[in-house]
Each structure stands twice: as structure tokens, then as C-alpha cells.
Design an enzyme around this catalytic site. Structure first.
Site, PDB file in Angstrom:
ATOM      1  N   LYS A 181      22.812  89.461  58.003  1.00 47.09           N
ATOM      2  CA  LYS A 181      22.315  88.479  58.962  1.00 47.09           C
ATOM      3  C   LYS A 181      23.465  87.552  59.349  1.00 47.09           C
ATOM      4  CE  LYS A 181      20.774  84.436  58.855  1.00 47.09           C
ATOM      5  NZ  LYS A 181      21.345  83.895  60.140  1.00 47.09           N
ATOM      6  N   GLU A 256      29.598  81.166  47.941  1.00 45.14           N
ATOM      7  CA  GLU A 256      30.828  80.520  48.403  1.00 45.14           C
ATOM      8  C   GLU A 256      30.408  79.340  49.251  1.00 45.14           C
ATOM      9  OE1 GLU A 256      33.435  79.196  50.592  1.00 45.14           O
ATOM     10  OE2 GLU A 256      33.830  81.158  51.501  1.00 45.14           O
ATOM     11  N   CYS A 290      36.318  76.987  55.066  1.00 46.05           N
ATOM     12  CA  CYS A 290      35.830  76.557  53.750  1.00 46.05           C
ATOM     13  C   CYS A 290      36.985  76.150  52.838  1.00 46.05           C
ATOM     14  CB  CYS A 290      35.031  77.673  53.097  1.00 46.05           C
ATOM     15  SG  CYS A 290      33.543  78.144  54.013  1.00 46.05           S
ATOM     16  N   GLU A 386      32.820  67.291  52.578  1.00 47.38           N
ATOM     17  CA  GLU A 386      33.408  68.314  53.452  1.00 47.38           C
ATOM     18  C   GLU A 386      33.052  67.991  54.903  1.00 47.38           C
ATOM     19  OE1 GLU A 386      33.864  73.112  53.363  1.00 47.38           O
ATOM     20  OE2 GLU A 386      31.831  72.349  53.193  1.00 47.38           O
TER      21      GLU A 386
END
Length: 482
Positions: A181, A256, A290, A386
Site C-alpha cells: 500500500k 522505521e 527519515c 522531527e
């Protein structure tokens, strides 16, 4: 604005059991050109029936035709996928750049890396072998590697095809089947990959590709009882939701979940290398990485001169449409650019460069100026959260030990980098920092062959390299008395 690609040439229907499924009257989600804010195309949403059909197809293939494909042939199929990706690289890079907004040169690199994943794991598909265990003369004991089952792959929007290939290639090498997906913001290259897999001879049902929002299509997939493993890349909050869904039927997961990674620059470093490395670490893909080096931790004695050069370089960066290959492309969405602006405004940090919305000539998309913030407080949101945009936060360290303490002081642990000529300090830093990867004197060092993953809030499990295979096979032990 001139249309740069014929999106009507992409089949947007879900790919299930080796064929496209027509969804007339289905809900659709638009995917946008982030540089202009205009709709590229509308992608049908896969509902619960499609999700169930996709998983059922993968389950049938697992014990059906795919189980009969010998490992050497799996290897050849994966190699053909790599060759076909390279053959179609220019088209794929154009689609990726327009769909994600990233500069074309970066999209080209991503397509090559995607091909490399299939090539790399093609080389190991026929070498996954077990061990014999010496139990004495009265026993024979050995292990076998068996595919873990149907795997679900929830793909992020920042590296669409690369992240698909990173999980899919080892899953197929290990003999698993898959339901993919892609992110609703950037689904297009995954949909094109379906045609490549078919041309490469991958049997029907082995890979199924469905589209839709994470909280609907993705949730249905993760909680499906016939999914044995979920590979997820995304936010910490969503990752926790995925883990809960997988836990409901005892599926394993690879998580992750992003980072707030430090780039440490010591006073003895090669300053030109450190400057170029810091810029790449912080601003590649408009900071939407990331493993971005989104925090610069620099020794006080060299900080002033370094930051002057850094601010000048950042201030000269060009903003523009990714397909025109600017220094910095757009942020993925209006929601994301607002988040970036909000964090910068709330940071309480001193702005050394940028710090506001970008407005390239003739474009009405979602741009934010490449920004450098000098943090006053280690607990600041700009240090701890982040941002996922073109923002670099700077922290000044008194000495090496202080730099190590600052580098460690966030809830994340994905990557860390250090620039120094002192090998002893570099290795001490490598041992000190809680992170899955440490880069020394070159940020983003390594590649497809090097294991990748996080600690703390950055998740767990490893992708890439030989470690990336371990999530996709189960070890069975067979012991016989003679």
C-alpha cells in the site's frame, strides 16, 4: 502551466491477483503536484473487499504457483525486475519527481537505487540455506529457512519506489508474497511497478498493490488475520497503531519511525567536507528524509566561521519545481508545510537563514525556505521534534564530551554522523550514540548493502543488506533420532 507528463498513461486501478480491478464509482484520492498545488490525477481507494481479495490472492499464491518456483528462478525474476526498472528509468524518475516534488536528479538516483535493491536480493535468493547442528552420532539435526507468509508493506511518501523496493525485494527473495500500500500522496510509481513485475514474469497474486488512506486501507491491511508480517515506515504515532493492529493476530513487524539525527562537527574536521556533508544531510529532498541530519552539533571554537559559511550557502539555494532540478523542491503537502512553519515559529530559536514560506516565481505550491535555526534550549521543539522539512537546528557544544551528550539527548536513534580527523573520537562517538547507523566523515555513507534501522523512538528491525532478509523467513529445526 504545460503538462509535463501524460498521467492518463498510468493505470490507476488496484493490482490484485495479477490483474487490474476496475472500481467504477469508488471513492478517489487526488495526488498533487506539490510545486503548483494542482491535481495530477485521482486514484481509486481500495475498500475492505479489495483489501480482503488482495490478501487472499497473496495467500493462495504463497502455497500455489509461487511455492513451486525454485530459488534460482526467483533470482532470475528479481534480476529481470531490476533490468526493467533501469530500462524505464527516465519515465519513472519523471513520475517520481512530479508526484513527490523532489528534484529530478534525486528522483533519478532513487530509481537506480530501486533497481539495485532487486538486483542485490536477486543474488541471495538461491543462497538462503540452513545449518546442521551436531548433536552426536545418534541424531541428525538441521535448520530450514521458510517464507514467513503474506507480508504487508506500508510505504511512506518521501521515497515511494525506493521504500517499496527495499521491503519487497527481500520478501520475494525469501519466498514470501506481498500486499503493497503506497502512501496516498505518492502512489504512482508503485502502480507502474505492477506492470514491471508482470513483464518480469512474477506469477499472479505474488505481489498485489492497493491504494488508499492509511487510516482506512492501511488499517484494514495491517489488522488482517492472514498477514504474517508488516513492514512500516512512518511516524511514531502511526507506528504504534500499526503495532497494535499487528499484535491482534500476532504478526511480526519492522518499524522505521523517523529520527532527529545529529551531525557532529569537531574543530579538527575538514571544514569543507563537513559543510558539504551537513548541507546534504539536512536539505536533501527538502529535509523530508527519515535519516536526515537535521541537527548540527558543532564545537564552539569553530562554530562562528562555519555557521557564516553555512548560512551563506543555504541563502543561495534555489527553490523550484522538482522536474526543473532546483536545489530545493517543495514540501509534500499544504498540511506538511504548515507543520514546518508552526514548529519554526514556536521554536524560540534564532534564525540564521530562511525561516518563512517560500514563493518561487510562477508557482503556488507548498514551499518553505531552507532554514537554519540556532537553538537556545536543548528541550526546544526544534531540537526534540522531527520537523520533516528543510530546517536545520544548530546546537553549540563546549567540547567533544558535550557534543556527545547533546547528540544523544533526543528520544530518537536512527542515524548519527561525525566529522573529525581523530579516529579515536570518531569511534568513541560511534559507541556512545544510541543509533542504528553511524556515519564518519561522510553523511549517508553506505548503500543497499548496509543494514538500516533504528533504536528508541526510531523503531526496531533492520532493512537493507543481508539483515533485511531476516524479517521475511522463519527458521524451522528438524531433528531425527537415528
Amino acid at each position: 502551466m504545460t503538462q509535463l507528463f501524460d498521467f492518463d498513461s498510468i493505470n490507476l486501478s488496484p493490482f490484485v491477483d495479477g490483474k487490474r480491478i476496475s472500481l467504477s464509482g469508488a471513492d478517489v484520492i487526488p495526488t498533487y503536484d506539490a510545486a503548483s498545488g494542482s491535481v495530477l490525477c485521482n486514484v481509486p481507494v481500495s475498500d475492505e473487499n479489495i483489501v480482503n481479495d488482495a490478501v487472499a490472492s497473496a495467500k493462495r499464491a504463497l502455497k500455489g504457483p509461487w511455492a513451486k518456483v525454485i530459488p534460482a528462478e526467483r533470482s532470475r525474476m528479481l534480476m529481470r525486475v531490476a533490468q526493467l526498472i533501469r530500462k524505464d528509468a527516465a519515465r519513472l524518475a519523471t513520475i517520481e519527481s512530479l508526484d513527490s516534488g523532489k528534484p529530478l536528479r534525486e528522483a533519478k538516483g532513487d530509481i537506480e537505487t530501486s533497481a539495485r535493491y532487486f538486483e542485490y536480493y536477486a543474488g541471495i535468493a538461491d543462497k538462503l540455506q540452513g545449518d546442521t547442528i551436531p548433536l552426536g552420532p545418534d541424531f541428525v539435526s538441521f535448520t530450514m529457512h521458510e517464507p514467513i507468509g503474506v507480508t504487508a508493506h506500508i510505504i511512506p511518501w518521501n521515497f515511494p519506489l525506493v521504500t517499496t523496493a527495499r521491503g519487497l525485494a527481500p520478501a520475494l527473495a525469501a519466498g514470501c508474497t506481498a500486499v503493497v500500500k503506497p502512501a496516498e500522496q505518492t502512489p504512482l510509481t508503485a502502480l507502474v511497478l505492477a506492470d514491471i513485475l508482470t513483464e518480469a514474469g512474477v506469477p499472479p497474486g505474488v505481489v498485489n498493490i492497493i491504494c488508499g488512506p492509511g487510516n482506512k486501507t492501511g488499517a484494514l491491511l495491517c489488522e488482517h488475520p492472514d498477514v504474517a508480517h508488516v513492514t512500516f515506515t512512518g511516524s511514531v504515532a502511526t507506528g504504534k497503531t500499526v503495532m497494535r493492529a499487528a499484535a491482534s493476530h500476532v504478526a511480526s513487524v519492522t518499524m522505521e519511525l523517523g529520527g532527529k539525527s545529529p551531525v557532529v562537527v569537531l574543530a579538527d574536521a575538514n571544514m569543507d567536507d563537513a559543510l558539504n556533508g551537513t548541507l546534504k544531510a539536512a536539505f536533501m529532498n527538502a529535509g523530508q528524509v527519515c535519516s536526515a541530519g537535521s541537527r548540527l552539533v558543532i564545537e564552539k571554537s569553530c562554530a562562528d566561521a562555519f555557521l557564516d559559511k553555512l548560512a551563506a550557502r543555504v541563502g543561495a539555494f534555489t527553490l523550484g519545481r522538482g522536474i526543473d532540478d532546483p536545489d530545493i523542491g517543495p514540501v509534500i503537502s499544504e498540511q506538511q508545510v504548515r507543520k514546518v512553519a508552526s514548529i519554526v515559529a514556536e521554536s524560540g530559536a534564532q534564525t540564521l537563514a530562511g525561516g518563512k514560506l517560500g514563493k518561487p516565481s510562477g508557482l503556488n505550491g507548498w514551499f518553505y525556505e531552507p532554514t537554519v535555526l540556532l537553538a537556545k534550549d536543548a528541550r526546544s521543539v526544534a531540537v526534540q521534534e522531527e520537523i520533516f522539512g528543510p530546517v536545520l537546528t544548530v546546537q553549540i557544544a563546549d567540547d567533544f564530551d558535550h557534543a556527545c551528550a547533546l547528540a544523544e539527548d533526543t528520544p530518537y536513534g536512527l542515524v548519527g554522523g561525525i566529522y573529525t580527523r581523530d579516529v579515536s573520537k570518531a569511534l568513541k562517538f560511534s559507541r556512545h550514540l544510541s543509533a542504528g547507523q553511524i556515519f564518519i566523515n561522510q553523511y549517508f555513507a553506505g548503500g543497499v548493502e548496509t543494514p538500516f534501522g533504528g533504536t528508541k523512538n526510531s523503531g526496531f528491525g533492520r532493512e537493507k543488506g543481508l539483515e533485511g532478509l531476516k524479517a521475511y523467513y522463519a527458521v524451522k529445526t528438524v531433528t531425527a533420532r537415528l
